[in-house]
Structures are given as structure tokens and as C-alpha cells.
Write a protein that holds these residues in place. Structure first.
Motif, PDB file in Angstrom:
ATOM      1  N   UNK A 139       0.850  -1.192   0.000  1.00  0.00           N
ATOM      2  CA  UNK A 139       0.000   0.000   0.000  1.00  0.00           C
ATOM      3  C   UNK A 139       0.879   1.234   0.000  1.00  0.00           C
ATOM      4  N   UNK A 140       0.336   2.318  -0.483  1.00  0.00           N
ATOM      5  CA  UNK A 140       1.093   3.573  -0.472  1.00  0.00           C
ATOM      6  C   UNK A 140       1.135   4.118   0.963  1.00  0.00           C
ATOM      7  N   UNK A 141       1.976   5.139   1.151  1.00  0.00           N
ATOM      8  CA  UNK A 141       2.153   5.676   2.517  1.00  0.00           C
ATOM      9  C   UNK A 141       0.956   6.508   2.985  1.00  0.00           C
ATOM     10  N   UNK A 142       0.256   7.131   2.044  1.00  0.00           N
ATOM     11  CA  UNK A 142      -0.849   8.068   2.343  1.00  0.00           C
ATOM     12  C   UNK A 142      -0.375   9.348   3.044  1.00  0.00           C
ATOM     13  N   UNK A 143       0.934   9.547   3.151  1.00  0.00           N
ATOM     14  CA  UNK A 143       1.394  10.816   3.732  1.00  0.00           C
ATOM     15  C   UNK A 143       1.014  11.951   2.801  1.00  0.00           C
ATOM     16  N   UNK A 144       0.643  13.098   3.383  1.00  0.00           N
ATOM     17  CA  UNK A 144       0.356  14.250   2.525  1.00  0.00           C
ATOM     18  C   UNK A 144       0.847  15.559   3.127  1.00  0.00           C
ATOM     19  N   UNK A 145       1.578  15.462   4.216  1.00  0.00           N
ATOM     20  CA  UNK A 145       2.186  16.642   4.805  1.00  0.00           C
ATOM     21  C   UNK A 145       3.513  16.877   4.062  1.00  0.00           C
ATOM     22  N   UNK A 146       3.559  17.940   3.272  1.00  0.00           N
ATOM     23  CA  UNK A 146       4.680  18.130   2.329  1.00  0.00           C
ATOM     24  C   UNK A 146       6.071  17.952   2.985  1.00  0.00           C
ATOM     25  N   UNK A 147       6.333  18.522   4.170  1.00  0.00           N
ATOM     26  CA  UNK A 147       7.693  18.360   4.739  1.00  0.00           C
ATOM     27  C   UNK A 147       8.051  16.924   5.112  1.00  0.00           C
ATOM     28  N   UNK A 148       7.072  16.017   5.078  1.00  0.00           N
ATOM     29  CA  UNK A 148       7.358  14.606   5.414  1.00  0.00           C
ATOM     30  C   UNK A 148       7.539  13.726   4.177  1.00  0.00           C
ATOM     31  N   UNK A 237       4.978  11.115 -22.000  1.00  0.00           N
ATOM     32  CA  UNK A 237       4.351  12.149 -21.175  1.00  0.00           C
ATOM     33  C   UNK A 237       5.193  12.403 -19.932  1.00  0.00           C
ATOM     34  N   UNK A 238       5.084  13.614 -19.390  1.00  0.00           N
ATOM     35  CA  UNK A 238       5.675  13.898 -18.081  1.00  0.00           C
ATOM     36  C   UNK A 238       4.710  13.366 -17.035  1.00  0.00           C
ATOM     37  N   UNK A 239       5.244  12.580 -16.089  1.00  0.00           N
ATOM     38  CA  UNK A 239       4.379  11.846 -15.149  1.00  0.00           C
ATOM     39  C   UNK A 239       4.556  12.369 -13.729  1.00  0.00           C
ATOM     40  N   UNK A 240       3.422  12.496 -13.050  1.00  0.00           N
ATOM     41  CA  UNK A 240       3.445  12.767 -11.612  1.00  0.00           C
ATOM     42  C   UNK A 240       2.705  11.625 -10.922  1.00  0.00           C
ATOM     43  N   UNK A 241       3.381  10.956  -9.989  1.00  0.00           N
ATOM     44  CA  UNK A 241       2.767   9.851  -9.255  1.00  0.00           C
ATOM     45  C   UNK A 241       2.796  10.186  -7.773  1.00  0.00           C
ATOM     46  N   UNK A 242       1.732   9.818  -7.067  1.00  0.00           N
ATOM     47  CA  UNK A 242       1.655  10.135  -5.636  1.00  0.00           C
ATOM     48  C   UNK A 242       0.965   9.009  -4.885  1.00  0.00           C
ATOM     49  N   UNK A 243       1.096   9.052  -3.570  1.00  0.00           N
ATOM     50  CA  UNK A 243       0.531   7.993  -2.740  1.00  0.00           C
ATOM     51  C   UNK A 243      -0.977   8.036  -2.622  1.00  0.00           C
ATOM     52  N   UNK A 244      -1.590   9.149  -3.020  1.00  0.00           N
ATOM     53  CA  UNK A 244      -3.051   9.257  -2.975  1.00  0.00           C
ATOM     54  C   UNK A 244      -3.496  10.361  -3.923  1.00  0.00           C
ATOM     55  N   UNK A 245      -4.775  10.358  -4.264  1.00  0.00           N
ATOM     56  CA  UNK A 245      -5.312  11.423  -5.119  1.00  0.00           C
ATOM     57  C   UNK A 245      -5.170  12.766  -4.413  1.00  0.00           C
ATOM     58  N   UNK A 246      -5.368  12.752  -3.110  1.00  0.00           N
ATOM     59  CA  UNK A 246      -5.256  13.979  -2.325  1.00  0.00           C
ATOM     60  C   UNK A 246      -3.845  14.575  -2.423  1.00  0.00           C
TER      61      UNK A 246
END
Ligand code: IPD
Ligand code: CA
Ligand code: CA
Length: 263
Positions: A139-148, A237-246
Motif C-alpha cells: 500500500x502507499x504511505x498516504x502521507x500528505x504533509x509536504x515536509x514529510x 508524457x511527463x508523469x506525476x505519481x503520488x501515494x493518494x489522489x489527495x
């Protein structure tokens, strides 16, 4: 044999051969320049995968890095193959490279496989059935606090130092750290298993990201073009991937949207 089982068997065989591979002095060639390399093993491995797929599923189409696209012009099932993602790592370090195989049907994902060859770690996901690394559910980390957040990017110079990258540089300064493996597929898989939180790959082709994107989304992550638009299936394409949609939306909102030129 179903496509998924066939793909697992082929990717594992390809990985075993690559682990044994030794590079002769004349085995490396430049493609578009000295930073764009190909070896005899990239070609051999892609040929092996193509052959194995087409023997069983002759009507399927294949989009791979080293050979022209094969199959029907509007096929039902398309395979995306990168025989070695991270060729420079394969040549210089013999680690941190992957075999990447994704399969899509009528524009929808069937499965994605990314083998971290030297660690013999197989990331895999079938649509709707979660994401796995070997037998471990990931599973992804789900972190969304930018400094972390830990940000991965496969090409540091292109991502941060070319003109027009001020906002990405600001993102790099705001996150906890930036790391680079040098393989788009492995970096997206790092986000999928929570070892990283974001990945920015400004030059990525369908064979680089289409397998890993299935693994990422099945792990709870999200992927888009760096412009914020949906990531196309069949174009670079230039890709952006993240741990959540948020987390993805947050980065797009705070650090801008990129229409990066492809070369
Ligand atoms: C490359 C790697 C590299 C990335 C390039 C890709 P290759 O693939 O993923 O990290 O920066 O954009 O083309 O040539 O090793 O298959
Ligand atoms: Ca690649
Ligand atoms: Ca490659």
C-alpha cells in the motif's frame, strides 16, 4: 495459460537471464546520444518477451522500447514492454534495473508487472485485486504533509535544473528529501509500496510507466500527467505519481502544472 500467468513466467525467466548476463565491451551502443544507451541484452530480452507473448496470443499488439510497435492498428489487447528499465544502471552497477510488462485491454488495465531484477522482487497487480510485492500486499504511505514526503525522480538534471523548473525546485526544497534510482518503473513502484511518496518523471514513455501505474493505483496511489491532465496510454508524457489522489492534487495545486516538452 492466461495472460497474467504467462507474463509472470516470462518476466521471471527474463530476470534470471539478466542476472547471469555479462556485458562484452562491444555490447553497449548509444541511441540518440551518450545518455541514451542500449545493450544487446535490452534487445535479446525484448525479443524473448515478444516471442513468448505472440506464440500464445498472436492477435495481441506490443508496444516495446527497442522494436517498432507490432500488431493490429486498433487492437483489443496491448502489451507495454520495457525489457530493461534503467539500462544505465544495468551497464554501470548491475543493479537497480527492472523488467516492466503491462497489459491493457480496450483501454483498461488488465495487469502490471515490474521485476526488480537483482533483488528478485516482483511487483504485480491485476485490476481490482490489489498490489503485491511477491506475496506481500503493498500500500502507499498516504502521507500528505509536504515536509514529510520523500520525492523520487529518475533524472535530477531534467527535473530541476532545466529552464522553467522553479516550482519543482521549490517542491524539492519543501519535501523531506529527493532521491533518484534511475528507473521510472522502480520509482513508481517505490511510491506504490510506501518507500517514497511522490515521483516526478518528466520524460517517460508508455513502456516506462504503464505497468507501474497499474501497481500504483491498485496500491491506493494516483498518477497523472504533470500538467494535471489524465496520463495518456500511448504517448510519451511527463508523469506525476503520488501515494493518494489527495497528495497528487495538493502538489498540482501548490507547485503548478507542467506541460513539459518531450524529446
Ligand atoms: C530510462 C530510465 C531513466 C529515465 C528515462 C528512461 P531506460 O529508461 O527509466 O531513469 O530518466 O527517462 O527513458 O532507457 O533505462 O529504459
Ligand atoms: Ca525505460
Ligand atoms: Ca529500456
Amino acid at each position: 495459460m492466461e495472460r497474467f500467468e504467462l507474463a509472470v513466467a516470462l518476466v521471471r525467466q527474463a530476470g534470471a537471464a539478466l542476472r547471469q548476463a555479462r556485458l562484452e565491451a562491444d555490447a553497449v551502443r548509444c541511441k540518440t546520444g551518450h545518455q541514451d544507451l542500449v545493450t544487446v541484452w535490452d534487445k535479446k530480452t525484448e525479443q524473448f518477451l515478444r516471442q513468448g507473448i505472440l506464440n500464445e496470443f498472436p492477435a495481441d499488439a506490443i508496444m516495446g522500447e527497442e522494436f517498432p510497435a507490432a500488431g493490429d492498428a486498433s487492437p483489443e489487447t496491448v502489451w507495454y514492454i520495457d525489457p530493461i528499465d534503467g539500462t544505465t544502471n544495468f551497464i554501470n552497477q548491475h543493479r537497480n534495473y527492472a523488467v516492466s510488462v503491462g497489459c491493457w485491454q480496450r483501454g483498461e488495465p488488465l495487469f502490471g508487472l515490474v521485476l526488480d531484477v537483482e533483488n528478485d522482487r516482483l511487483y504485480h497487480a491485476r485490476a481490482g485485486q490489489g498490489a503485491w510485492c511477491g506475496e506481500r500486499r503493498i500500500e502507499t504511505s498516504r502521507r500528505k504533509n509536504i515536509p514529510e514526503l520523500l520525492l523520487f525522480t529518475p533524472d535530477v538534471i531534467r527535473t530541476f535544473l532545466e529552464p522553467g523548473r522553479d516550482e519543482l525546485l521549490r517542491l524539492a526544497r519543501d519535501v523531506r528529501a529527493v532521491r533518484s534510482i534511475g528507473s521510472v518503473a522502480l520509482e513508481i513502484c517505490a511510491v506504490a509500496c510506501g518507500e517514497a511518496d511522490l515521483c516526478v518523471a518528466l520524460r517517460s514513455c508508455p513502456w516506462d510507466h504503464n505497468a507501474a501505474r497499474v501497481i500504483l493505483t491498485e496500491a491506493g496511489g494516483a498518477v497523472a500527467a504533470a500538467s494535471g491532465k489524465p496520463l495518456p496510454l500511448n504517448e510519451p508524457c511527463a508523469v506525476l505519481a503520488a501515494g493518494s489522489t489527495e497528495a497528487l492534487e495538493l502538489v498540482l495545486e501548490r507547485y503548478g502544472r507542467y506541460e513539459a516538452p518531450q524529446q
